[in-house]
Design a protein around this motif. Structure first.
Motif, short mmCIF file in Angstrom:
data_model
loop_
_atom_site.label_atom_id
_atom_site.label_comp_id
_atom_site.label_asym_id
_atom_site.label_seq_id
_atom_site.Cartn_x
_atom_site.Cartn_y
_atom_site.Cartn_z
N VAL A 167 0.86 -1.19 0.00
CA VAL A 167 0.00 0.00 0.00
C VAL A 167 0.90 1.24 0.00
O VAL A 167 1.84 1.32 0.80
CB VAL A 167 -0.94 0.02 1.23
N LEU A 173 -2.88 0.52 -4.18
CA LEU A 173 -2.81 -0.84 -3.61
C LEU A 173 -2.27 -1.79 -4.67
O LEU A 173 -2.80 -1.84 -5.80
CB LEU A 173 -4.19 -1.31 -3.16
N ALA A 192 -11.95 -4.85 -1.18
CA ALA A 192 -10.64 -4.20 -1.18
C ALA A 192 -10.77 -2.71 -1.51
O ALA A 192 -10.15 -1.86 -0.87
CB ALA A 192 -9.72 -4.89 -2.17
N ARG A 193 -11.59 -2.39 -2.51
CA ARG A 193 -11.75 -0.98 -2.86
C ARG A 193 -12.49 -0.21 -1.77
O ARG A 193 -12.15 0.95 -1.48
CB ARG A 193 -12.50 -0.85 -4.20
N ALA A 222 -12.37 -0.88 1.43
CA ALA A 222 -11.39 -0.68 2.50
C ALA A 222 -10.47 0.48 2.16
O ALA A 222 -10.14 1.32 3.02
CB ALA A 222 -10.59 -1.96 2.72
N ALA A 223 -10.04 0.58 0.88
CA ALA A 223 -9.16 1.68 0.46
C ALA A 223 -9.87 3.02 0.59
O ALA A 223 -9.28 4.02 1.05
CB ALA A 223 -8.70 1.45 -0.97
N VAL A 273 -10.14 4.00 4.33
CA VAL A 273 -8.85 4.42 4.87
C VAL A 273 -8.47 5.80 4.35
O VAL A 273 -7.99 6.66 5.11
CB VAL A 273 -7.75 3.38 4.51
N ARG A 320 -4.65 -1.35 7.41
CA ARG A 320 -6.02 -1.86 7.31
C ARG A 320 -6.33 -2.34 5.89
O ARG A 320 -7.27 -3.10 5.67
CB ARG A 320 -7.02 -0.78 7.71
N CYS A 321 -5.55 -1.86 4.91
CA CYS A 321 -5.79 -2.25 3.52
C CYS A 321 -5.12 -3.58 3.18
O CYS A 321 -5.39 -4.14 2.10
CB CYS A 321 -5.26 -1.16 2.58
#
Length: 522
Positions: A152, A224, A234-235, A237-238, A241, A272-273
């Motif tokens: 990341v 990422l 995943a997106r 989470a990004a 964050v 977290r990612c």
């Protein structure tokens, strides 16, 4: 200050209006001037304002996290009982759910561990690794992981400078100094070559087994590096964050001049990612775990049943040996399924092997240690095949059933046993009369015993004292038979209960018994 002073001539302009309209206009003016902003008014509008402020990005919730945590900490410090009482109704349910989850995860973990060791598929992957030269771990990841975020990068949007980067443990990331400028160049090239609009952005780039996923914010860009095909998680989470980063470091980004020190705490947010997602497969029962546990359970049951059967067989053998004239079982010790029996055996007695055969017990798992001794049940002058008449033996066994008990670790007889001593005297008198008719003489050993499993001086001493105490009581009640009896302390060598398991067994061994001795009159 009144409305008239702030608005001179107001009443003059409103005089032709209806009184209700005049009141409404004045109330509206007060409200516009903030005259009605009272605690009550704020209380009515605040809940709705909070709901509106928390919609979408949830910035209000994130901004209140710190003060909420500090408020709870202060409450616990001041009055922990209140929070405990409030949480009580859900604690039990939470614990039960946690235990259920733990057991389910334990079974799943055991099953996966066994599957890794025993699975045919895993062996095929190892063969493929050896054949192709591709690392085994890479093959496992390719076959079992849908995607994994490995690196990341947080990049300052305006300058393109890399702020911070994090990677999964044990994974070496790409050159950090090259990532930010190269990513910017590639995105600009794609955007220009495809004539994308200014509002359109390149949010993902495919490169071999990796996908570079990009999220843009007002001041920063989050990149990422994902192995595999990432899903919406995943997106999401990004995005979360990146929003949190802007919320906490927005002012720092605005004043950014190349100093990285203010961003020291951002790594915990970027981590977290670093998430992963395994391939979705049909839910399998934990076959391997169930099989292993079944085998273990079956083994325990088998050994348990064998142990019970072996124990019963051992008790039957010891009981038969002890009941055989001329054989005394001194001790019995079992270790790792092998039993060691220490015997005192008269040469004229029946062989131990014959006794074992009579109870259908094999001696393969027994070690017999025999010491010779002369049993009082056989006379020195008697032929080896001639024994004491059965009538005398029956009286001897009846006498042996009389037991005098003592207090724990004491030489004091329990009260109320005079009747048993008197009965022993009567049996001895009968034996003396009948023995003479058969050509035998009779005497009696008053034998003292001790509880325990160690034959030491203390055991011999306490058993000898007990025998003498019983002798004194016998002599007091049966004065005319004193010359036919003698006291003898044997310690633990001839216990009433060979293997002490309970306190009742130990009570029986803290005793005195009567043993009839027959000798043929020459």
């Amino acid at each position: 200050m009144s409305d008239e002073k702030e608005n001179p001539g107001l009443d003059e302009r409103l005089k032709d209006l209806d009184p209700q309209e005049i009141y409404n206009i004045k109330a509206l003016m007060k409200r516009m001037q903030g005259g009605n902003i009272t605690p009550v008014a704020v209380g009515k509008t605040l809940p709705e304002a909070v709901l509106i402020g928390d919609e979408g990005s949830q910035r209000l919730s994130k901004s209140m996290t710190g003060i909420t945590e500090r408020s709870i900490a202060a409450s616990v410090e001041e009055n922990p009982e209140a929070l405990t009482t409030a949480l009580f109704p859900i604690i039990g349910s939470a614990i039960r759910k946690a235990l259920e989850k733990f057991l389910a995860e334990f079974m799943d973990s055991m099953n996966r561990g066994l599957e890794k060791t025993l699975s045919v598929k895993r062996l095929q992957w190892r063969y493929e690794s050896i054949k192709t030269g591709v690392p085994y771990l890479e093959i496992v990841l390719r076959e079992t992981i849908q995607y994994r975020v490995e690196h990341v990068f947080l990049i300052h949007k305006k300058t393109g400078i890399l702020i911070k980067d994090v990677s999964i443990e044990g994974k070496t990331g790409p050159d950090s100094d090259m990532v930010a400028p190269m990513l910017s160049v590639i995105r600009d090239y794609i955007k220009d070559s495809m004539a994308l609009k200014k509002s359109e952005e390149v949010d993902s780039i495919k490169a071999g087994a990796h996908t570079i996923m990009v999220e843009d914010g007002p001041y920063a860009t989050l990149a990422l590096f994902v192995r595999g095909n990432a899903d919406i998680k995943a997106r999401t989470a990004a995005q979360e964050v990146l929003e949190t980063v802007h919320l906490r470091y927005g002012s720092v980004f605005k004043a950014f001049s190349g100093n990285m020190k203010p961003f020291d705490g951002v790594e915990s947010l970027l981590k977290r990612c670093l998430i992963s997602q395994g391939r979705q497969s049909e839910k399998k029962k934990p076959v391997y775990a169930i099989s292993l546990l079944s085998i273990i359970l079956l083994a325990f049951l088998t050994f348990g049943i064998l142990g019970i059967v072996s124990g019963q067989s051992r008790k039957a053998l010891i009981k038969s040996l002890d009941a055989e004239p001329g054989i005394v079982v001194v001790s019995s010790k079992t270790l790792f399924g092998k039993t060691k029996l220490k015997l005192l055996q008269d040469p004229r007695a029946k062989m131990a092997q014959d006794v074992a055969s009579s109870v259908k017990t094999s001696l393969l798992r027994y070690t017999l240690v025999s010491e010779p001794y002369l049993s009082p049940l056989f006379s020195d002058s008697m032929p080896a095949n001639k024994a004491v008449p059965e009538e005398l033996l029956a009286l001897g066994r009846k006498l042996a059933e009389i037991v005098l008990y003592f207090e724990q670790d004491s030489d004091e007889l329990r009260t109320g046993q005079e009747g048993a001593v008197r009965e022993a005297g009567n049996i001895l008198s009968e034996l003396i009369g009948k023995s003479a008719a058969y050509g035998f003489s009779t005497s009696v050993d008053i034998v003292g015993h001790a509880a325990g499993n160690v034959q030491d001086e203390a055991a011999l001493l306490i058993s000898d004292i007990r025998a003498k105490k019983a002798f004194a009581l016998f002599a007091e009640i049966n004065t005319h038979l004193v010359n036919y009896v003698k006291a003898l302390g044997l310690g633990i060598s001839e216990p009433l209960v060979p293997i002490e398991l309970t306190e009742e067994d130990r009570i029986k061994n803290r005793s005195v018994t009567f043993k009839a001795i027959f000798e043929q009159i020459k």
